[in-house]
Design a protein around this motif. Sequence first.
Motif, short mmCIF file in Angstrom:
data_model
loop_
_atom_site.label_atom_id
_atom_site.label_comp_id
_atom_site.label_asym_id
_atom_site.label_seq_id
_atom_site.Cartn_x
_atom_site.Cartn_y
_atom_site.Cartn_z
N ASP A 10 0.84 -1.20 0.00
CA ASP A 10 0.00 0.00 0.00
C ASP A 10 0.88 1.25 0.00
O ASP A 10 2.08 1.17 0.31
N ARG A 113 -16.54 0.85 -2.97
CA ARG A 113 -15.43 0.14 -2.30
C ARG A 113 -15.86 -1.28 -1.93
O ARG A 113 -15.10 -2.23 -2.07
N SER A 117 -13.86 -4.27 -3.38
CA SER A 117 -13.05 -4.99 -2.38
C SER A 117 -13.41 -6.47 -2.35
O SER A 117 -12.55 -7.33 -2.18
N ARG A 134 -4.36 0.80 -1.68
CA ARG A 134 -4.32 1.77 -0.59
C ARG A 134 -4.72 1.14 0.75
O ARG A 134 -4.35 1.62 1.81
N ASP A 135 -5.54 0.07 0.64
CA ASP A 135 -6.16 -0.51 1.85
C ASP A 135 -6.01 -2.02 1.86
O ASP A 135 -6.83 -2.71 2.46
N THR A 138 -4.84 -3.17 5.33
CA THR A 138 -5.73 -2.76 6.43
C THR A 138 -7.14 -3.34 6.31
O THR A 138 -7.75 -3.69 7.31
N VAL A 139 -7.67 -3.43 5.08
CA VAL A 139 -9.08 -3.80 4.91
C VAL A 139 -9.29 -5.02 4.01
O VAL A 139 -10.00 -5.96 4.37
N TYR A 149 4.35 -0.76 3.27
CA TYR A 149 3.78 0.56 3.00
C TYR A 149 4.88 1.40 2.38
O TYR A 149 5.88 1.72 3.03
N SER A 189 -6.59 9.98 1.98
CA SER A 189 -6.21 9.71 3.37
C SER A 189 -7.24 10.22 4.39
O SER A 189 -7.14 9.91 5.57
N ALA A 194 -11.98 3.07 4.73
CA ALA A 194 -10.68 2.57 4.28
C ALA A 194 -9.71 3.67 3.84
O ALA A 194 -9.20 3.65 2.73
N LEU A 196 -6.31 5.86 3.34
CA LEU A 196 -4.92 5.46 3.13
C LEU A 196 -4.13 5.61 4.42
O LEU A 196 -4.02 6.72 4.95
#
Length: 224
Positions: A10, A113, A117, A134-135, A138-139, A149, A189, A194, A196
């Motif tokens: 990401d 998303r 996703s 980007r996610d 995390t997601v 990252y 961000s 979700a 960044l």
Amino acid sequence: MLPPSIIAIDGPAASGKSTLGKKLADELGYLFFDTGVMYRAVTWIALNRGVLIPDEAAMTALAEDTEIDIRPPSQDDGRNCDILAEDQDITWEIRRPEVEAHVSQVSAYPGVRKALSAQQRRIGRRGRVVMVGRDIGTVVLPEANLKIYLDASAEERARRRYQELIERGEQAGYDKILSAMRRRDQIDSTRAVAPLRPAPDAIILDSDRLSADQVFDAILDMIR
Ligand code: DC
């Protein structure tokens, strides 16, 4: 030791994620999947069909209904893969400034998303994949075995994007690219869903001070 089966990369636009991801995938014999192309494809289709970008419900329906096909590259013109939608090859169309100008807004819609996703997760969970976005850490795939990252300053990233466009023979202005980059960073961000940011267990690398080869070697060392 086996290399990690799911690698998530990401970071902000033009931080070198795709270059690193493609090299890693080729080295390990994994699938390379740049998830940003899906948001770009939905944005391009909306512009092409005249669907209004501010119409969140229409954009969500579009993301839910559209088939985006990602296949190995059919041409040796710098592409990492073919992006197909609406019965055409839109690999370079999705890099156009009109798409750049709207894609952050499209990718901030929760419904868009959710739809994209789910598709990304399905592909990622098969393993042996380097997934870029980007996610992802995390997601989309918090279970990824290795999370990277990749960061870089807005100035350096704008310089790279400018160079890319010039090399492809397109018109470009550095200042315009830099301000668009900052605007996208801000949307990406600060969005509610979700946003960044690095996963707590991500390895953070700053590519301002490292060449693409140095970043690649550092990650490969880590894997091995
Ligand atoms: O990486 P890129 O520039 O091709 O991404 C295009 C847009 O899609 C960018 O504004 C951020 C968004 N994106 C996202 O929100 N989540 C992802 N996993 C990948 C991209």
